[in-house]
Design an enzyme around this catalytic site. Structure first.
Site, PDB file in Angstrom:
ATOM      1  N   HIS A  50     -16.658   2.203 -11.477  1.00  0.00           N
ATOM      2  CA  HIS A  50     -16.075   3.315 -10.721  1.00  0.00           C
ATOM      3  C   HIS A  50     -16.059   4.583 -11.579  1.00  0.00           C
ATOM      4  O   HIS A  50     -16.487   5.654 -11.139  1.00  0.00           O
ATOM      5  CB  HIS A  50     -14.657   2.928 -10.271  1.00  0.00           C
ATOM      6  CG  HIS A  50     -13.928   4.002  -9.533  1.00  0.00           C
ATOM      7  ND1 HIS A  50     -13.694   3.942  -8.186  1.00  0.00           N
ATOM      8  CD2 HIS A  50     -13.371   5.168  -9.956  1.00  0.00           C
ATOM      9  CE1 HIS A  50     -13.018   5.023  -7.801  1.00  0.00           C
ATOM     10  NE2 HIS A  50     -12.814   5.783  -8.871  1.00  0.00           N
ATOM     11  N   GLU A  51     -15.572   4.448 -12.806  1.00  0.00           N
ATOM     12  CA  GLU A  51     -15.481   5.614 -13.698  1.00  0.00           C
ATOM     13  C   GLU A  51     -16.867   6.087 -14.128  1.00  0.00           C
ATOM     14  O   GLU A  51     -17.126   7.289 -14.227  1.00  0.00           O
ATOM     15  CB  GLU A  51     -14.594   5.314 -14.911  1.00  0.00           C
ATOM     16  CG  GLU A  51     -13.172   4.897 -14.575  1.00  0.00           C
ATOM     17  CD  GLU A  51     -12.442   5.828 -13.612  1.00  0.00           C
ATOM     18  OE1 GLU A  51     -12.750   7.037 -13.560  1.00  0.00           O
ATOM     19  OE2 GLU A  51     -11.558   5.331 -12.884  1.00  0.00           O
TER      20      GLU A  51
END
Length: 180
Positions: free
Chosen positions: A142-143
């Site tokens: 996600h990051e």
């Protein structure tokens, strides 16, 4: 340490590729790391990327811990990951509910690799290589997407896989009370 303002969906920095970091020892970078850690803890996040605070650097924090937004998250110390890379990944993918500090009020069911091998430099300048699985692998992916100008909504396969944060919390609390 300061709590930083979170860039919201629509801010162009969230759609830009972040730039590599060349000087890990830069005082401003080390201060950014401290501020990102303070911000992710204060906002009940489990990860935060530099572009989310309007800094176009290839840096994010993975800070998994149980909290109001993620009651079942595993506990770990916050880790700064500088110039991260995904070296390899499993064939199998798992769909899981994700939210984002830059997209408040919405959750989406996002497919992610269950196992990834990653490489990054820590804030002390040491190259790290490790295998991440399940929830922590999901946070990393996600990051990492934020560094590529991608938000989780781009990965949702159908609008049927979206719900409001309030409805998500009701369903999670309902599942927890039933022992699911």
């Amino acid at each position: 340490m300061a709590i930083l303002e979170i860039a919201q969906l629509g801010n162009e920095i969230l759609r830009c590729q972040a730039q590599p970091i060349n000087n890990i020892w830069d005082k401003n970078l080390q201060e950014l790391i401290d501020n990102l850690i303070a911000t992710v803890i204060e906002t009940n996040g489990v990860g935060i990327a530099a572009p989310q605070v309007s800094s176009s650097d290839r840096l994010f924090i993975v800070a998994s811990r149980p909290n109001l937004r993620y009651p079942n998250a595993p506990k770990m110390e916050p880790v700064a990951m500088i110039n991260p890379k995904i070296i390899s990944h499993s064939e199998d993918m798992v769909k899981g509910w994700e939210g984002c500090l830059s997209v408040p009020g919405i959750r989406g069911l996002v497919p992610r690799y269950r196992v990834i091998e990653v490489e990054y430099t820590n804030r002390e300048g040491q190259l790290q290589r490790q295998e991440l699985t399940d929830f922590v692998a999901k946070i990393f992916q996600h990051e990492y997407d934020h560094l590529e100008g991608i938000v989780f909504l781009d990965r949702v396969e159908s609008t049927q896989d979206l719900m409001t944060e309030d409805e998500y919390q009701k369903q999670i609390l309902n599942q927890l009370s039933k022992g699911a």
